[in-house]
Design a protein around this motif. Sequence first.
Motif, PDB file in Angstrom:
ATOM      1  N   CYS A 243      -0.103  -2.234  -7.154  1.00  8.76           N
ATOM      2  CA  CYS A 243       0.567  -2.494  -5.880  1.00  8.76           C
ATOM      3  C   CYS A 243      -0.252  -1.968  -4.709  1.00  8.76           C
ATOM      4  O   CYS A 243      -0.343  -2.626  -3.661  1.00  8.76           O
ATOM      5  N   TYR A 244      -0.856  -0.784  -4.873  1.00 11.38           N
ATOM      6  CA  TYR A 244      -1.714  -0.259  -3.804  1.00 11.38           C
ATOM      7  C   TYR A 244      -2.913  -1.176  -3.579  1.00 11.38           C
ATOM      8  O   TYR A 244      -3.353  -1.371  -2.433  1.00 11.38           O
ATOM      9  N   MET A 245      -3.447  -1.731  -4.647  1.00  6.65           N
ATOM     10  CA  MET A 245      -4.573  -2.650  -4.497  1.00  6.65           C
ATOM     11  C   MET A 245      -4.142  -3.917  -3.770  1.00  6.65           C
ATOM     12  O   MET A 245      -4.874  -4.431  -2.914  1.00  6.65           O
ATOM     13  N   CYS A 246      -2.960  -4.451  -4.096  1.00 12.90           N
ATOM     14  CA  CYS A 246      -2.474  -5.643  -3.390  1.00 12.90           C
ATOM     15  C   CYS A 246      -2.240  -5.338  -1.911  1.00 12.90           C
ATOM     16  O   CYS A 246      -2.393  -6.217  -1.059  1.00 12.90           O
ATOM     17  N   ALA A 247      -1.867  -4.097  -1.620  1.00 14.93           N
ATOM     18  CA  ALA A 247      -1.676  -3.695  -0.228  1.00 14.93           C
ATOM     19  C   ALA A 247      -2.989  -3.414   0.473  1.00 14.93           C
ATOM     20  O   ALA A 247      -3.000  -3.119   1.669  1.00 14.93           O
ATOM     21  N   LEU A 248      -4.089  -3.454  -0.278  1.00 11.53           N
ATOM     22  CA  LEU A 248      -5.420  -3.122   0.256  1.00 11.53           C
ATOM     23  C   LEU A 248      -5.446  -1.714   0.831  1.00 11.53           C
ATOM     24  O   LEU A 248      -6.119  -1.423   1.829  1.00 11.53           O
ATOM     25  N   ASP A 249      -4.662  -0.816   0.195  1.00 16.81           N
ATOM     26  CA  ASP A 249      -4.608   0.587   0.621  1.00 16.81           C
ATOM     27  C   ASP A 249      -5.767   1.324  -0.029  1.00 16.81           C
ATOM     28  O   ASP A 249      -5.665   1.844  -1.151  1.00 16.81           O
ATOM     29  N   PHE A 250      -6.873   1.387   0.674  1.00 14.81           N
ATOM     30  CA  PHE A 250      -8.100   1.945   0.099  1.00 14.81           C
ATOM     31  C   PHE A 250      -7.958   3.437  -0.179  1.00 14.81           C
ATOM     32  O   PHE A 250      -8.326   3.912  -1.257  1.00 14.81           O
ATOM     33  N   ASN A 251      -7.444   4.194   0.782  1.00 18.40           N
ATOM     34  CA  ASN A 251      -7.374   5.652   0.618  1.00 18.40           C
ATOM     35  C   ASN A 251      -6.516   6.054  -0.573  1.00 18.40           C
ATOM     36  O   ASN A 251      -6.912   6.888  -1.385  1.00 18.40           O
ATOM     37  N   LYS A 252      -5.339   5.443  -0.686  1.00 13.00           N
ATOM     38  CA  LYS A 252      -4.434   5.826  -1.767  1.00 13.00           C
ATOM     39  C   LYS A 252      -4.981   5.373  -3.117  1.00 13.00           C
ATOM     40  O   LYS A 252      -4.881   6.102  -4.115  1.00 13.00           O
ATOM     41  N   THR A 253      -5.550   4.200  -3.177  1.00  9.79           N
ATOM     42  CA  THR A 253      -6.107   3.699  -4.440  1.00  9.79           C
ATOM     43  C   THR A 253      -7.236   4.590  -4.923  1.00  9.79           C
ATOM     44  O   THR A 253      -7.292   4.978  -6.097  1.00  9.79           O
ATOM     45  N   VAL A 254      -8.132   4.955  -4.028  1.00  9.39           N
ATOM     46  CA  VAL A 254      -9.268   5.807  -4.408  1.00  9.39           C
ATOM     47  C   VAL A 254      -8.786   7.190  -4.804  1.00  9.39           C
ATOM     48  O   VAL A 254      -9.320   7.800  -5.734  1.00  9.39           O
ATOM     49  N   GLU A 255      -7.776   7.686  -4.117  1.00  6.36           N
ATOM     50  CA  GLU A 255      -7.234   9.008  -4.460  1.00  6.36           C
ATOM     51  C   GLU A 255      -6.709   9.034  -5.897  1.00  6.36           C
ATOM     52  O   GLU A 255      -6.965   9.975  -6.649  1.00  6.36           O
ATOM     53  N   ILE A 256      -5.969   7.998  -6.279  1.00  4.90           N
ATOM     54  CA  ILE A 256      -5.437   7.951  -7.647  1.00  4.90           C
ATOM     55  C   ILE A 256      -6.563   7.770  -8.649  1.00  4.90           C
ATOM     56  O   ILE A 256      -6.592   8.422  -9.700  1.00  4.90           O
ATOM     57  N   TRP A 257      -7.491   6.899  -8.352  1.00  2.00           N
ATOM     58  CA  TRP A 257      -8.630   6.715  -9.264  1.00  2.00           C
ATOM     59  C   TRP A 257      -9.379   8.030  -9.487  1.00  2.00           C
ATOM     60  O   TRP A 257      -9.784   8.351 -10.601  1.00  2.00           O
ATOM     61  N   ALA A 258      -9.567   8.778  -8.416  1.00  2.19           N
ATOM     62  CA  ALA A 258     -10.332  10.022  -8.525  1.00  2.19           C
ATOM     63  C   ALA A 258      -9.596  11.072  -9.330  1.00  2.19           C
ATOM     64  O   ALA A 258     -10.224  11.918  -9.991  1.00  2.19           O
ATOM     65  N   ASN A 259      -8.258  11.045  -9.314  1.00  2.39           N
ATOM     66  CA  ASN A 259      -7.474  12.071 -10.004  1.00  2.39           C
ATOM     67  C   ASN A 259      -7.041  11.658 -11.402  1.00  2.39           C
ATOM     68  O   ASN A 259      -6.454  12.471 -12.128  1.00  2.39           O
ATOM     69  N   MET A 260      -7.304  10.419 -11.780  1.00  2.00           N
ATOM     70  CA  MET A 260      -6.900   9.954 -13.105  1.00  2.00           C
ATOM     71  C   MET A 260      -7.811  10.534 -14.172  1.00  2.00           C
ATOM     72  O   MET A 260      -9.004  10.755 -13.950  1.00  2.00           O
ATOM     73  N   SER A 261      -7.221  10.800 -15.356  1.00  2.00           N
ATOM     74  CA  SER A 261      -8.042  11.231 -16.486  1.00  2.00           C
ATOM     75  C   SER A 261      -8.909  10.067 -16.943  1.00  2.00           C
ATOM     76  O   SER A 261      -8.502   8.908 -16.909  1.00  2.00           O
TER      77      SER A 261
END
Length: 812
Positions: free
Chosen positions: A681-699
């Motif tokens: 959903c964040y990707m569909c929203a083109l929310d770059f900051n939130k998407t990258v934040e989750i990617w960076a914190n994912m195992s």
Amino acid sequence: MLLKQLDATATTAWSPSTKQPNFLASATIPGGDDAFSSYDGKLSISSFNVSDQDPQMHTIGQVSTNTRFQKLAWCGFGIDSGTYPAGLIAGGMADGHVNIFNPHAIMQGANDQAVVLEKLVHQGPVKALEFNPFKPNLLASGGADSEVYILNLESSGDVYKPGTPNQHIGSEITCLQWNRKVQHVFASSSQSGMSVIWDLKAKKPVMSFSDPGGRQRCSSLAWNPDLPTQLIVAYDDDRNPTLQVWDLRNPNYPFKELAGHHKGILSVSWCPFDSSLLLSCGKDNRTLCWNFSGGHGEIMAELPTRDWNFDVQWSPALPALLSTSSFNGKVSVFSLQDGSIHGSVPSQYAPKWLKRPVGASFGFGNKLVSFHSSQQGAPLLVHNVTTEQQLLSRSDYFETVQDVRSFCQEKTASVHDEHERDMWTVMEILFKPDARHHILSHLGFDATTIAQAADNFIGKKPPVSAQQQQQQQATKEQPGADGSKLNHSFANLAVEDAEGFFDQLGANTSFEHKQAETDDDDFTHLSSQSTGSPQIPNGVTASPAMGSSSYQKPADWNAGPESLIKKSLVVGNFEAAVECCMKCGRMAEALLLASCGGADLWQRTQEEYLRQQKDPFMKVVSGIMKGELSELVRTSELNSWKETLAILSTYAKSDEFPQLCDMLAQRLETEKFDILSAIICYMCALDFNKTVEIWANMSTRHSDQTEALQDLVEKVTVFRQASGFSGKSDIFVEKLDQYAAILASQGKMASAMKYLSMAGDDYKTAIMRDRIYHSAPQHMQGLPVPPFPFQREEVRPHPSVQQSQQQQQQQQ
């Protein structure tokens, strides 16, 4: 840290062999737990494994003697030649004998070969015993008879005195030790407080000293392992228990005195690996480790103990390990490597055994500098090292990518994780011009498939051409398309037409034609003949009303509320007619009448109808009809998030679609804790900051962190291009800095600069950019010189300092 224990009241000796450093010999002494049950002695050899969880040492072999032991020593005599593979053990016995044992025979169980030599040396108990560390065939012993002797094992145990005169006459010898640097010198002390330095070359005592205050009862001494003229003497004096450090260059006074014990000191041991560390134990139940690195002698650690430790020894082959012997029947092995020693004082001192004999250090830009301490005067060696070959291969390939969509398709086909594949699929969709339409298909709502299923259910496929769409659009623009025109035309409805309308409304066209009779009017009631049940395609469940042939009696529109509805319609009062319909539960009729009563009435009737519905799906319908998509997202079922996202893709306006997708993603993240779905959903929203934040914190699925960072950089770089993001993201900058640092450490300077150009101009990035540029200017052709990241300050000496320097130069 306590490592191992042995249940015995015994004197001990460590194995000198580097091949068997974890062996410990223990011999029973007078005054043990079974002192009154037996006068026999027992020599045991035990071993331990520091990685073993068992706290007890394991006894390998033991041998019994006719008398108990007073002192024990272990040397490496015969190890090199193989005559005695484990060396020799000397036991000072309570009856004056000095017995030599073969520990290898004891460990093999050959007790008949355990005793190598028995020699009556003293006229009383043997109190002190030690092998020469340079010539292990020489054994020095001191006894209660005031005598000091030397045994030569190479000449069948010949015994001789080290020299004359004997300054210990009339006093019991308590301790002795060989010098750690000069092989023909040793020292001995006695109960009288006298310490004597013996020289075998001179065959006499060359020096003696005692406490200037007249203290007696020297209990232990130890030579400094690095300085041959220094030794420490301990006193078993409860009134003034101190340690005195003497330097033989000035034997009149000790140059240092240490106070830390509260009662008499029984044993000291100087660390053979680090002359800054000293152990001491006393009758105050304290076992202390002293640190001389500062030149003063401070207590660095205290070992836990419940009773007196009468003996303490460093291991000669295992740094940081030591043993203690106590009167509570325990022989303990400790390690000073652990900082959890009871009562330890935080210290920044690192023992010398931690000094690295070899070393290497990575420099900037895949440079490795190495050294080896055994190479005297050898220069430092500089190497170019590449350690991340797989990352470099992936990085080189990623830099050559021209078609980003094709790269996304490659990643989708190559990854095995379902969610990772889903993210790359969405990433590829975002590059398409009609991305929202393709998102619908990806979520499982393909318009063509759904239309085909509907056609199968209806039984026909109505063609819709472009001309028909234009006609429909033109029809919407004609008068009568809005509620006001319909209301005006229906207001002139004839009475006969109105009666016919109600007759038709009261009839059910899905049932057989029936004639209904009334009591007081001649209105004609119409009914239609049933046309049969529709064909239902496979997978579609029929509702109870479908295909029903049960009879329903037509309504009586001349009595009750139906009559009021009818009359309100006749006079054109649509509001009253609709309200009466809703009052008596006729929602279908209310909606039909409201469609003719104007836009406001139609809107109010719709809202009331939707309000009264209990079906959850009608909330979805309500949100779509009323355009309240934010309320739909707020109340939607999160288990059906794909349906909600599909509705947003179909009905949301372009300017509100990102915000609604963000809202749905936040609910998935905070309420359902479904991070993987929230990412879509964040990707569909083109929310770059939130998407990258989750990617960076994912195992990560990678055990190699550099591989995980490569995956992250690929996703972030592609998504940045897909979203058109050009703002600032701290996490994005942080990861690019890390990635650029790795590339620079592998010698990929140009690639590192490329990624740093995407990271912005923050302070850390500016430093990295300046460092990379000036470390490899030959690879920076065509790139502008980055600005210096630091503020330049001109530093000049203070005028007074400058004047003083000038005066000194003139005087010279």
